[in-house]
Scaffold this active site. Structure first.
Site, PDB file in Angstrom:
ATOM      1  CG  ASP A  62      20.965  34.208  60.805  1.00 23.24           C
ATOM      2  OD1 ASP A  62      20.268  33.542  61.593  1.00 23.24           O
ATOM      3  OD2 ASP A  62      20.880  35.444  60.697  1.00 23.24           O
ATOM      4  CG  ASP A  94      10.887  39.886  59.081  1.00 22.22           C
ATOM      5  OD1 ASP A  94      11.093  39.589  60.266  1.00 22.22           O
ATOM      6  OD2 ASP A  94      10.917  39.072  58.147  1.00 22.22           O
TER       7      ASP A  94
END
EC number: 5.3.1.16
Length: 245
Positions: A8, A129
């Protein structure tokens, strides 16, 4: 079953966020390219890269860094973060990314998502999500008011190539995966499912592996656990390979 090591990127560094919160980050490396190479050396078959700056700003931020990552590894890269139009999608595919992860627009602009799936067949996936069973958008900031099963039929019809399901309640918490929810989704989904959020130890690999054999679970993404050492990527891949040889 594939274990996807995560890189990330935020501010040019490899970081992890706790439950997706921009102000709760841990910096693991100042060199994301070296991290990508490391995970390949540890046996990674895919690399899961997220442009967190792009996810929060809605526009690609780390394109050149991502191009360098793709050129530096021999394993395929899947990328998400700030990909909200076909021009950006094409640019990343041209830069060497194998497949793209679309989040917010898959829920907020179904026509655009469908057009992207049609333009790049087999290379566009969706990241859903969920927090408390409700889907979140825009970097986990906004509540869509929908559940995953509200949108699954449309995503299937539009041709989503894979589906990443993140349990926000467990992401970055190293609390273990929600095997029951993932099992149900993998059974009900015609789209290959990738688990994210909570993958922390070999026990999670043991728990998910049977689901990958009996239902449509392609694998799991892990980040904090492999950086902090509670999960050894090489060990996980060896264990999976020993079961599938």
């Amino acid at each position: 079953m594939i274990i996807f090591p995560a890189v990330d990127i935020k501010g040019g560094q490899a970081v992890r966020l706790r439950q997706g919160k921009a102000d709760q980050e841990t910096v693991f490396s100042g060199d994301p390219v070296a991290m990508a190479r490391h995970w390949e050396e540890q046996g990674g078959r895919w690399l899961h890269v997220i442009d967190l700056d792009g996810a929060f700003s809605g526009t690609p931020v780390n394109r050149e860094l991502i191009r360098t990552i793709c050129a530096s590894v021999s394993i395929p890269v899947q990328l998400g973060g700030g990909i909200r139009d076909t021009v950006t999608a094409q640019a990343y595919l041209d830069a060497g990314v194998e497949r793209l992860i679309i989040g917010t627009i898959a829920l907020t602009d179904p026509d655009l998502f469908g057009a992207m799936c049609s333009a790049f067949p087999g290379r566009i996936g969706v990241s859903l999500d969920a927090e408390g069973g409700r889907l979140k958008t825009k970097g986990w900031v906004e509540d869509s008011g929908l559940s995953i099963y509200d949108v699954l039929p449309r995503l299937t019809e539009q041709g989503a190539a894979f589906l990443i399901y993140t349990d926000i309640d467990r992401d970055g918490m190293q609390s273990g995966v929600n095997v029951e929810a993932l099992s149900e989704l993998a059974v009900r989904s015609a789209i290959p499912v990738i688990a994210a959020g909570g993958v922390a130890t070999m026990q999670d690999v043991y728990d998910l592996y049977p689901v990958s054999r009996s239902a449509n679970l392609q694998g799991a993404i892990t980040g904090k656990a492999i950086y902090e050492g509670s999960l050894d990527l090489a060990e996980a891949m060896r264990w999976i390979d020993s079961r599938t040889a």
